[in-house]
Design a protein around this motif. Structure first.
Motif, PDB file in Angstrom:
ATOM      1  N   LEU A  46      57.104  30.372  37.847  1.00 23.69           N
ATOM      2  CA  LEU A  46      57.906  29.202  38.200  1.00 23.69           C
ATOM      3  C   LEU A  46      59.170  29.097  37.355  1.00 23.69           C
ATOM      4  CD1 LEU A  46      55.078  26.561  38.747  1.00 23.69           C
ATOM      5  CD2 LEU A  46      56.394  27.788  40.476  1.00 23.69           C
ATOM      6  N   ARG A  47      59.190  29.809  36.211  1.00 21.23           N
ATOM      7  CA  ARG A  47      60.397  29.871  35.377  1.00 21.23           C
ATOM      8  C   ARG A  47      61.174  31.157  35.631  1.00 21.23           C
ATOM      9  NH1 ARG A  47      58.978  30.584  30.381  1.00 21.23           N
ATOM     10  NH2 ARG A  47      56.710  30.557  30.574  1.00 21.23           N
ATOM     11  N   ASN A  48      60.775  31.912  36.674  1.00 24.09           N
ATOM     12  CA  ASN A  48      61.443  33.159  37.050  1.00 24.09           C
ATOM     13  C   ASN A  48      61.491  34.158  35.898  1.00 24.09           C
ATOM     14  OD1 ASN A  48      62.132  32.715  39.824  1.00 24.09           O
ATOM     15  ND2 ASN A  48      63.652  31.234  39.123  1.00 24.09           N
ATOM     16  N   VAL A 345      73.571  33.933  23.386  1.00 26.25           N
ATOM     17  CA  VAL A 345      72.120  33.946  23.604  1.00 26.25           C
ATOM     18  C   VAL A 345      71.726  32.876  24.612  1.00 26.25           C
ATOM     19  CG1 VAL A 345      69.871  33.583  22.500  1.00 26.25           C
ATOM     20  CG2 VAL A 345      71.649  34.901  21.325  1.00 26.25           C
ATOM     21  N   ASP A 346      72.334  31.699  24.516  1.00 23.06           N
ATOM     22  CA  ASP A 346      72.047  30.639  25.492  1.00 23.06           C
ATOM     23  C   ASP A 346      72.372  31.100  26.910  1.00 23.06           C
ATOM     24  OD1 ASP A 346      71.266  28.953  23.455  1.00 23.06           O
ATOM     25  OD2 ASP A 346      73.222  27.989  23.267  1.00 23.06           O
ATOM     26  N   LEU A 347      73.472  31.829  27.063  1.00 22.34           N
ATOM     27  CA  LEU A 347      73.833  32.344  28.392  1.00 22.34           C
ATOM     28  C   LEU A 347      72.761  33.305  28.907  1.00 22.34           C
ATOM     29  CD1 LEU A 347      77.660  33.003  27.906  1.00 22.34           C
ATOM     30  CD2 LEU A 347      76.641  31.368  29.502  1.00 22.34           C
ATOM     31  N   LEU A 348      72.281  34.192  28.039  1.00 19.58           N
ATOM     32  CA  LEU A 348      71.247  35.145  28.451  1.00 19.58           C
ATOM     33  C   LEU A 348      69.967  34.436  28.868  1.00 19.58           C
ATOM     34  CD1 LEU A 348      71.249  38.209  26.020  1.00 19.58           C
ATOM     35  CD2 LEU A 348      72.092  38.080  28.360  1.00 19.58           C
ATOM     36  N   ILE A 349      69.518  33.508  28.038  1.00 15.64           N
ATOM     37  CA  ILE A 349      68.267  32.821  28.331  1.00 15.64           C
ATOM     38  C   ILE A 349      68.387  32.011  29.623  1.00 15.64           C
ATOM     39  CG2 ILE A 349      66.655  31.053  27.501  1.00 15.64           C
ATOM     40  CD1 ILE A 349      67.230  32.016  24.671  1.00 15.64           C
ATOM     41  N   GLY A 350      69.543  31.416  29.849  1.00 15.33           N
ATOM     42  CA  GLY A 350      69.755  30.686  31.099  1.00 15.33           C
ATOM     43  C   GLY A 350      69.669  31.588  32.309  1.00 15.33           C
ATOM     44  N   GLN A 351      70.276  32.782  32.213  1.00 13.23           N
ATOM     45  CA  GLN A 351      70.200  33.731  33.326  1.00 13.23           C
ATOM     46  C   GLN A 351      68.774  34.208  33.553  1.00 13.23           C
ATOM     47  OE1 GLN A 351      73.714  36.688  33.581  1.00 13.23           O
ATOM     48  NE2 GLN A 351      73.621  36.087  31.423  1.00 13.23           N
ATOM     49  N   LEU A 352      68.066  34.486  32.460  1.00 16.06           N
ATOM     50  CA  LEU A 352      66.680  34.933  32.600  1.00 16.06           C
ATOM     51  C   LEU A 352      65.830  33.869  33.283  1.00 16.06           C
ATOM     52  CD1 LEU A 352      66.151  36.655  29.130  1.00 16.06           C
ATOM     53  CD2 LEU A 352      66.108  37.785  31.363  1.00 16.06           C
ATOM     54  N   SER A 353      66.061  32.612  32.931  1.00 10.20           N
ATOM     55  CA  SER A 353      65.271  31.540  33.539  1.00 10.20           C
ATOM     56  C   SER A 353      65.574  31.388  35.020  1.00 10.20           C
ATOM     57  CB  SER A 353      65.548  30.216  32.816  1.00 10.20           C
ATOM     58  OG  SER A 353      66.867  29.766  33.069  1.00 10.20           O
ATOM     59  N   ARG A 354      66.781  31.805  35.441  1.00  6.23           N
ATOM     60  CA  ARG A 354      67.153  31.726  36.856  1.00  6.23           C
ATOM     61  C   ARG A 354      66.990  33.061  37.569  1.00  6.23           C
ATOM     62  NH1 ARG A 354      71.263  29.003  34.131  1.00  6.23           N
ATOM     63  NH2 ARG A 354      72.636  30.820  34.296  1.00  6.23           N
ATOM     64  N   ASN A 355      66.501  34.087  36.833  1.00  4.62           N
ATOM     65  CA  ASN A 355      66.286  35.413  37.409  1.00  4.62           C
ATOM     66  C   ASN A 355      67.573  35.995  37.982  1.00  4.62           C
ATOM     67  OD1 ASN A 355      64.712  37.672  38.080  1.00  4.62           O
ATOM     68  ND2 ASN A 355      64.436  36.934  40.176  1.00  4.62           N
ATOM     69  N   GLU A 356      68.679  35.840  37.274  1.00  3.90           N
ATOM     70  CA  GLU A 356      69.972  36.354  37.733  1.00  3.90           C
ATOM     71  C   GLU A 356      70.188  37.762  37.189  1.00  3.90           C
ATOM     72  OE1 GLU A 356      72.283  32.041  38.083  1.00  3.90           O
ATOM     73  OE2 GLU A 356      72.826  33.447  36.494  1.00  3.90           O
TER      74      GLU A 356
END
Length: 389
Positions: A46-48, A345-356
């Protein structure tokens, strides 16, 4: 457990007596039983999270939609608060790709060290570890090196990588289809076979970027100089740094200068070499335009000004646009390198959470503004006020 429950959307049922409302709750265990997986798998899906196969994520998302799952924002806030108040368990790694010929430069030079330290600290706060991967020795334009690095990341189970101030443009232009990417700075993309000035090209932004706010920083410096009573502000820069800032520093200087009377405007002096003695071009520029304040990024300018017989800061104020520990006696701008590293790092974690994974459709850019540093190379506000009285 509070974190295991999520609010289901309210269900309205028509009846002869009117409309009744039923509020249901659904647990991760319920979704896990329907999907035939463990509760932890549901949570990650659910968190991709990229460790869960795409087809499994899609199936769990479909079950959650069918069941009417909605995350409770109060629970999410509670979990974020709880994580921020206790050390987190290391979950996985993010990569820091270092393509510099001297891989130790990120620790040796203070203007680079802040980026790496800020990124590493943010990883620790978020439950990741940052793995530095040197790739500079054999980089070439054939794309072979890019493929090798991509395979290394895949073997290590790393799904996110930071490209900090990269020198080799093939790493910036690669699609990186197996992981998410964030840049620090926009890189140095130049025309191949260009002149020594290395004419720059405009490249559309491909990946999320965390960077210095060059435009804001220079305007802050310029306006501070004017507020201290200087009237003829000069700017010494290099074409290399102008490319690195994508022209934003130059643009900010010209905007600020446009508000001054034409007689007070001093043209930008572009110099490519700063370590081979005081250039004749500097002497001509200084004698012709007579700036009473100079914005620059190289501390050797102070020696040049003093060698010309001008006192600092009385006759000529100086501002350094990148104040770090070894030039903290300068007045100028601290670029907040640690915050920029953390933002990547915040940008990376945000992308990971959205599966981008791969090149995002709408890459984001975070610009971190600098802050004024009060040193000794510019008249202080109090001394200027005393002079005016």
């Amino acid at each position: 457990m509070l974190a295991d429950f999520f609010v289901l959307s309210m269900i309205f049922v028509n009846s002869s007596s009117g409309i009744s409302m039923k509020l249901q709750k659904i647990s991760l265990d319920h979704i896990a039983k329907l999907a035939g997986v463990h509760k932890a798998t549901v949570s990650r899906a659910l968190r991709n999270h990229p460790t869960i196969p795409l087809h499994t994520r899609e199936r769990i998302h479909e079950i959650a939609r069918r069941e009417g799952y909605r995350p409770n924002p109060l629970v999410a806030m509670y979990q974020a608060q709880a994580r921020s108040n206790r050390p987190t368990t290391m979950q996985s790694a993010l990569a820091w790709l270092n393509d510099y010929p001297n891989p130790t430069c990120w620790q040796e030079f203070p203007w680079l060290r802040g980026y790496l330290n800020g990124a590493r600290q943010r990883c620790e706060e978020r439950g990741f570890r940052l793995e530095e991967i040197p790739i500079g020795g054999n980089a070439n334009s054939s794309g072979v090196e890019v493929g090798r690095v991509s395979e290394v990341l895949k073997q290590k189970g790393i799904f996110g990588a930071i490209l900090p101030l990269m020198l080799h443009q093939q790493f910036l232009l690669e699609e990186w289809s197996n992981c998410v990417i964030a840049l620090i700075g926009s890189g140095n993309l130049s025309e191949s076979g260009s002149s020594p000035v290395m004419a720059s090209r405009f490249y559309p932004q491909g990946f999320p970027i965390a960077d210095r706010d060059f435009y804001y920083n220079l305007r802050l410096a310029f306006q501070t100089v004017i507020q201290r009573g200087y009237t003829r502000v000069g700017f010494i820069y290099s074409r290399y740094l102008d490319r690195e800032s994508e022209g934003r520093s130059q643009a900010a200087f010209l905007v600020e200068q446009s508000h001054l009377p034409e007689a007070q405007r001093v043209p930008i002096l572009f110099l490519e070499r700063f370590k081979e003695g005081r250039p004749a071009a500097f002497d001509r520029w200084l004698d012709t335009y007579k700036p009473d304040a100079i914005l620059s990024i190289n501390p050797v300018v102070r020696e040049w000004v003093q060698d010309s017989g001008r006192s600092v800061p009385e006759e000529c104020g100086l501002v350094n646009l990148n104040v770090v520990d070894d030039v903290e006696n300068w007045s100028g701008i601290r670029e907040n390198h640690e915050l920029i590293g953390a933002a990547s790092v915040d940008l990376l974690i945000g992308q990971l959470s959205r599966n981008e994974i791969g090149v995002p459709r709408h890459p984001r850019k975070i610009l971190i503004p600098g802050k004024w540093h009060e040193g000794g190379t510019l008249r202080s506000q109090s001394s200027f006020a005393t002079e005016r009285r």
